[in-house]
Design an enzyme around this catalytic site. Structure first.
Site, PDB file in Angstrom:
ATOM      1  N   CYS A  28      70.589  39.487  -8.992  1.00  0.00           N
ATOM      2  CA  CYS A  28      69.839  38.237  -8.868  1.00  0.00           C
ATOM      3  C   CYS A  28      70.827  37.124  -8.525  1.00  0.00           C
ATOM      4  O   CYS A  28      72.041  37.334  -8.494  1.00  0.00           O
ATOM      5  CB  CYS A  28      69.120  37.923 -10.176  1.00  0.00           C
ATOM      6  SG  CYS A  28      70.250  37.682 -11.577  1.00  0.00           S
ATOM      7  N   HIS A 140      71.675  39.633 -28.897  1.00  0.00           N
ATOM      8  CA  HIS A 140      71.951  39.571 -27.461  1.00  0.00           C
ATOM      9  C   HIS A 140      72.781  38.320 -27.173  1.00  0.00           C
ATOM     10  O   HIS A 140      72.539  37.264 -27.759  1.00  0.00           O
ATOM     11  CB  HIS A 140      70.640  39.537 -26.672  1.00  0.00           C
ATOM     12  CG  HIS A 140      70.822  39.687 -25.198  1.00  0.00           C
ATOM     13  ND1 HIS A 140      71.147  38.618 -24.380  1.00  0.00           N
ATOM     14  CD2 HIS A 140      70.754  40.768 -24.384  1.00  0.00           C
ATOM     15  CE1 HIS A 140      71.254  39.042 -23.134  1.00  0.00           C
ATOM     16  NE2 HIS A 140      71.020  40.342 -23.105  1.00  0.00           N
ATOM     17  N   GLU A 142      72.763  36.160 -24.845  1.00  0.00           N
ATOM     18  CA  GLU A 142      71.983  34.986 -24.450  1.00  0.00           C
ATOM     19  C   GLU A 142      71.359  34.309 -25.663  1.00  0.00           C
ATOM     20  O   GLU A 142      71.299  33.080 -25.750  1.00  0.00           O
ATOM     21  CB  GLU A 142      70.890  35.366 -23.446  1.00  0.00           C
ATOM     22  CG  GLU A 142      70.113  34.158 -22.952  1.00  0.00           C
ATOM     23  CD  GLU A 142      68.973  34.508 -22.027  1.00  0.00           C
ATOM     24  OE1 GLU A 142      67.985  33.737 -21.987  1.00  0.00           O
ATOM     25  OE2 GLU A 142      69.049  35.551 -21.332  1.00  0.00           O
ATOM     26  N   CYS A 211      62.990  34.448 -16.392  1.00  0.00           N
ATOM     27  CA  CYS A 211      63.461  34.060 -15.065  1.00  0.00           C
ATOM     28  C   CYS A 211      62.702  34.793 -13.974  1.00  0.00           C
ATOM     29  O   CYS A 211      62.120  35.861 -14.191  1.00  0.00           O
ATOM     30  CB  CYS A 211      64.974  34.281 -14.957  1.00  0.00           C
ATOM     31  SG  CYS A 211      65.473  35.946 -14.517  1.00  0.00           S
ATOM     32  N   SER A 239      71.957  46.097 -21.237  1.00  0.00           N
ATOM     33  CA  SER A 239      71.313  45.145 -20.324  1.00  0.00           C
ATOM     34  C   SER A 239      69.843  44.988 -20.703  1.00  0.00           C
ATOM     35  O   SER A 239      69.041  45.896 -20.508  1.00  0.00           O
ATOM     36  CB  SER A 239      71.441  45.642 -18.874  1.00  0.00           C
ATOM     37  OG  SER A 239      70.586  44.920 -18.020  1.00  0.00           O
TER      38      SER A 239
END
Length: 324
Positions: A28, A140, A142, A211, A239
């Site tokens: 991406c 995670h 993030e 996203c 992931s």
């Protein structure tokens, strides 16, 4: 008279295999940007350039950057004084750049701009004196980075609809919700619906935080999975967006497997399989997709079909330090 040339006929006993390749798939814009930041930093500063955590969750990408001189570390205390350091695409708590500045480190922030957008939303909700319910996966990077944007205790993490049921905020508590960008679109929709049902006044973002690349890749899997006997997802086990692609395929009623490289594929997986769906998580390069096609072609006569569900043209700007 010479005999006419005969076109050789190949005696190919390999059975046929239909391959449905999802599009969009793979890198991406945020991943492209993060990798380019490391590569440009290596060009500008020369190796070694330090990177805090995996720049993206893909072993092939990480190993390729290591070969060019990137050094991956877990924390800043492993970065020597005066060395350049890059923060990963997943984002970092505010304490990390603060520590880099305290030490006088030359740092570059490769946080995906869509993750940075969630960070800014979190700051605005705290300024509005709302407690944030954050939908994400515990541990995670993030999630750690986003929760590190606000004072400790100002954000509560929920992972499931059951977690929402266990929340004990008063009915009139000022609340807002945000979400991790790489979640399952379907799961997140259910969790947000549960939050809104329990707390009708809860404030959400103007546009969903998941996203565009995550949403597009999940939609593409929904297109290929129903017609496949098996779906292969190229991605790392850590992931989030790749794991969600496996789940999406399975919810379509199709067996799915997460692989990191073509060498992970076992020939017995193809027993009784006439059609395979193939996709790649947002951190997996197209080179690995072609590697899988070549591997399958060793056992079967592969007929490729690419199913396009969306076009992606997003490009993110590089940090100003690298634009000169």
């Amino acid at each position: 008279m010479n005999a006419p040339l005969q076109t050789p006929v190949r005696d190919d006993a390999r059975p046929a295999l239909t391959l449905l390749i999802a599009a969009p798939r793979g890198f991406c814009a945020g991943v492209d940007r993060a990798i380019e930041i490391v590569e440009r930093a290596l060009d500008r500063y020369g190796p070694p350039v330090y990177v805090r955590h995996e720049i993206v969750h893909n072993r092939y990408v990480v190993d390729s950057l290591k070969a060019k001189g990137a050094v991956f570390v877990e924390e800043l205390d492993s970065v020597p004084d005066g060395a350049p350091v890059v923060f990963s695409a997943h984002g970092v708590p505010k304490s990390v750049p603060a520590e880099a500045e305290r030490r006088g480190l030359d740092y570059l922030d490769a946080t995906c701009p869509l993750v940075s957008k969630v960070h800014r939303q979190a700051e605005r909700q705290i300024e509005a004196e709302r407690h944030i319910v954050f939908v994400g996966h515990r541990g995670h990077p993030e999630v750690i980075g986003t929760m590190g944007q606000v004072p400790e205790g100002a954000m509560t993490l929920v992972e499931t609809v059951e977690d929402v049921a266990g929340l004990a905020f008063t009915p009139d508590a000022p609340l807002a919700f945000l979400t991790q960008t790489t979640l399952s679109v379907d799961d997140t929709r259910a969790i947000v619906a549960a939050l809104q049902a329990k707390y009708p006044h809860i404030v959400g973002p103007k546009a969903e935080d998941i996203c565009y690349a995550t949403s597009n890749r999940q939609a593409a899997v929904k297109q290929i999975a129903p017609g496949s006997d098996l779906v292969l997802v190229i991605g790392a086990p850590n992931s989030s967006n790749s794991l969600r692609l496996v789940e999406v395929a399975e919810r379509c009623g199709t067996d799915a497997r997460l692989i990191q490289r073509a060498s992970d594929i076992q020939p017995e997986w193809l027993d009784g399989v006439g059609t395979i769906g193939l996709t790649a998580g947002a951190s997996a390069p197209e080179k690995l997709v072609r590697e899988v096609v070549d591997r399958l072609s060793e056992w079967r006569v592969v007929e490729e079909h690419t199913l396009v569900s969306a076009e992606e043209k997003m490009v993110f700007k590089l940090p100003r330090q690298l634009m000169a």
